[in-house]
Design a protein around this motif. Structure first.
Motif, PDB file in Angstrom:
ATOM      1  N   UNK A 105      -8.947   1.574  -3.073  1.00  0.00           N
ATOM      2  CA  UNK A 105      -9.739   0.720  -2.048  1.00  0.00           C
ATOM      3  C   UNK A 105     -10.433   1.567  -1.147  1.00  0.00           C
ATOM      4  N   UNK A 106     -11.966   1.271  -1.185  1.00  0.00           N
ATOM      5  CA  UNK A 106     -12.796   1.931  -0.314  1.00  0.00           C
ATOM      6  C   UNK A 106     -12.662   1.102   0.969  1.00  0.00           C
ATOM      7  N   UNK A 162     -12.536   6.070   3.709  1.00  0.00           N
ATOM      8  CA  UNK A 162     -11.297   6.638   3.210  1.00  0.00           C
ATOM      9  C   UNK A 162     -11.066   5.652   2.164  1.00  0.00           C
ATOM     10  N   UNK A 163     -10.301   6.326   1.179  1.00  0.00           N
ATOM     11  CA  UNK A 163      -9.622   5.710   0.182  1.00  0.00           C
ATOM     12  C   UNK A 163      -8.126   5.450   0.376  1.00  0.00           C
ATOM     13  N   UNK A 164      -7.753   3.997   0.002  1.00  0.00           N
ATOM     14  CA  UNK A 164      -6.363   3.791   0.028  1.00  0.00           C
ATOM     15  C   UNK A 164      -5.904   3.303  -1.545  1.00  0.00           C
ATOM     16  N   UNK A 165      -4.796   3.765  -1.735  1.00  0.00           N
ATOM     17  CA  UNK A 165      -4.322   3.230  -2.967  1.00  0.00           C
ATOM     18  C   UNK A 165      -3.510   1.775  -2.780  1.00  0.00           C
ATOM     19  N   UNK A 200      -1.494 -11.049  -0.049  1.00  0.00           N
ATOM     20  CA  UNK A 200      -0.986  -9.920   0.860  1.00  0.00           C
ATOM     21  C   UNK A 200      -1.773  -8.825   0.031  1.00  0.00           C
ATOM     22  N   UNK A 201      -1.861  -7.851   1.021  1.00  0.00           N
ATOM     23  CA  UNK A 201      -2.401  -6.269   0.373  1.00  0.00           C
ATOM     24  C   UNK A 201      -1.519  -5.415   0.722  1.00  0.00           C
ATOM     25  N   UNK A 202      -1.127  -4.482  -0.039  1.00  0.00           N
ATOM     26  CA  UNK A 202      -0.163  -3.389   0.180  1.00  0.00           C
ATOM     27  C   UNK A 202      -0.963  -1.762   0.180  1.00  0.00           C
ATOM     28  N   UNK A 203      -1.086  -1.158   1.150  1.00  0.00           N
ATOM     29  CA  UNK A 203      -1.392   0.384   0.809  1.00  0.00           C
ATOM     30  C   UNK A 203      -0.519   1.392   0.710  1.00  0.00           C
ATOM     31  N   UNK A 204      -0.194   1.978  -0.103  1.00  0.00           N
ATOM     32  CA  UNK A 204       0.617   2.930  -0.367  1.00  0.00           C
ATOM     33  C   UNK A 204       0.896   3.683   0.850  1.00  0.00           C
ATOM     34  N   UNK A 239      -5.730   8.214   1.660  1.00  0.00           N
ATOM     35  CA  UNK A 239      -5.067   7.848   2.954  1.00  0.00           C
ATOM     36  C   UNK A 239      -3.766   7.215   2.680  1.00  0.00           C
ATOM     37  N   UNK A 240      -2.867   7.299   3.653  1.00  0.00           N
ATOM     38  CA  UNK A 240      -1.561   6.662   3.634  1.00  0.00           C
ATOM     39  C   UNK A 240      -1.713   5.342   4.378  1.00  0.00           C
ATOM     40  N   UNK A 241      -1.132   4.141   3.868  1.00  0.00           N
ATOM     41  CA  UNK A 241      -1.117   3.068   4.618  1.00  0.00           C
ATOM     42  C   UNK A 241      -0.157   3.099   5.860  1.00  0.00           C
ATOM     43  N   UNK A 242      -0.023   2.245   6.634  1.00  0.00           N
ATOM     44  CA  UNK A 242       0.883   2.331   7.795  1.00  0.00           C
ATOM     45  C   UNK A 242       1.647   0.889   7.926  1.00  0.00           C
ATOM     46  N   UNK A 243       1.585  -0.221   7.077  1.00  0.00           N
ATOM     47  CA  UNK A 243       2.288  -1.410   7.258  1.00  0.00           C
ATOM     48  C   UNK A 243       3.102  -1.610   6.005  1.00  0.00           C
ATOM     49  N   UNK A 244       4.172  -2.336   6.126  1.00  0.00           N
ATOM     50  CA  UNK A 244       5.066  -2.573   5.043  1.00  0.00           C
ATOM     51  C   UNK A 244       4.498  -4.124   4.730  1.00  0.00           C
ATOM     52  N   UNK A 245       4.880  -4.531   3.398  1.00  0.00           N
ATOM     53  CA  UNK A 245       4.678  -5.719   2.906  1.00  0.00           C
ATOM     54  C   UNK A 245       5.702  -6.556   2.278  1.00  0.00           C
ATOM     55  N   UNK A 246       6.172  -7.653   2.776  1.00  0.00           N
ATOM     56  CA  UNK A 246       6.849  -8.756   2.251  1.00  0.00           C
ATOM     57  C   UNK A 246       6.018 -10.060   2.035  1.00  0.00           C
ATOM     58  N   UNK A 247       6.560 -10.730   1.194  1.00  0.00           N
ATOM     59  CA  UNK A 247       5.994 -12.140   1.145  1.00  0.00           C
ATOM     60  C   UNK A 247       6.970 -13.058   0.221  1.00  0.00           C
ATOM     61  N   UNK A 248       6.750 -14.247   0.576  1.00  0.00           N
ATOM     62  CA  UNK A 248       7.746 -15.176   0.175  1.00  0.00           C
ATOM     63  C   UNK A 248       7.157 -16.031  -1.056  1.00  0.00           C
TER      64      UNK A 248
END
Length: 297
Positions: free
Chosen positions: A94-95, A103-106, A119-123, A135-144
């Protein structure tokens, strides 16, 4: 997305298919993924969700980064809507715009059967020092998933840090969806980590690798008691698994393998405090003696 925990007594099982696909680093793989979705829809009509390996859509290569939403993600959404499946298409580079510039995220999109990104989750842990430009993400991802349960997402190197899975489970995750792209000789170690992550957190763990340019295969699916439900070999493969939410919830209540350890409750009711997680805690200077995180020369 952090919705309310699912009401118990809803559908007990939910079909998830992991796809260990031959990934090309030089050609777009999206339409091949669409072919798998259509095949799974026809061959395994009880499957409701499909998970691919890390970077499977466009293959590895940071030069393929796109803004999200973007054209590749839009096509993936069309495929989810066409097939009526929950679709976790591995990940994309992701640009994005960071505090200091581009920055680039995975990033893993989570797409519902209506073709919407929910949802989108950044590694969290790029494979440094080899991926210093990610770049490293900072948020966790859960979804129902309505009528089923709660899912958490992590990517590849994230699982080497048990805090990531523990956090997702503390947020209510009952299934961990873990796309990976392991093309190195330590895949055997990751199989152990996946199984340990499942049993210590009483969670289903789908660790889906690619083949070809996308990895060495050997994907693994483990259940909340640490049983290996399936371990793939080194070729292309579809792993269709029925997640048994009723059993998972019963074992979290009574103990794994029917009535043994209850690690989630024990962790919750612990007496100790983990001060090592407080940055620069003076009682734990050892890590600062290891030197910088650099490539071996």
């Amino acid at each position: 997305m952090n919705g309310a925990l699912m009401q118990r007594g809803e559908a007990d099982t939910f079909g998830v298919a992991g796809v260990q696909m031959d990934v090309s680093a030089f050609e777009n793989n999206v339409e091949r993924m669409g072919g798998y979705l259509r095949h799974i829809r026809a061959r395994f009509p009880w499957v409701k969700m499909v998970l691919f390996s890390e970077l499977s859509a466009l293959g590895p290569g940071h030069n393929k980064a796109e803004p999200l939403p973007g054209p590749t993600e839009a096509r993936l959404c069309e495929l989810a809507r066409e097939t009526g499946l929950w679709f976790i298409p591995g990940s994309l580079f992701e640009q994005a715009e960071g505090p200091g510039g581009p920055v680039v995220y995975n990033t893993t999109p989570v797409i519902n059967p209506q073709g919407e990104v929910v949802a989108r989750f950044r590694k969290l842990f790029p494979f440094r020092p080899y991926e210093r430009d990610v770049a490293g993400g900072s948020e966790f991802c859960v979804f129902d998933v309505p009528g089923a349960g709660r899912f958490g997402v992590s990517i590849c190197y994230d699982m080497w840090f048990p805090e990531t899975t523990r956090t997702l489970v503390a947020m209510g995750a009952e299934v961990i969806l873990h796309p990976t792209m392991t093309d190195t000789i330590d895949r055997d170690v990751e199989l152990s980590i996946a199984r340990a992550s499942a049993v210590t957190n009483q969670v289903y763990f789908f660790d889906i690798n690619g083949v070809g340019d996308g990895g060495v295969g050997r994907s693994i699916v483990c259940d909340p008691s640490g049983y290996v439900l399936h371990q793939a070999d080194g070729g292309a493969e579809i792993m269709a698994i029925d997640v048994d939410f009723a059993r998972l919830r019963r074992e979290r209540e009574r103990g794994l393998r029917s009535n043994l350890g209850q690690p989630l409750k024990s962790f919750r009711d612990r007496d100790c405090v983990f001060d090592v997680y407080r940055e620069h805690h003076p009682a734990y200077p050892y890590l600062d003696t290891l030197g910088p995180l650099t490539k071996p020369s």
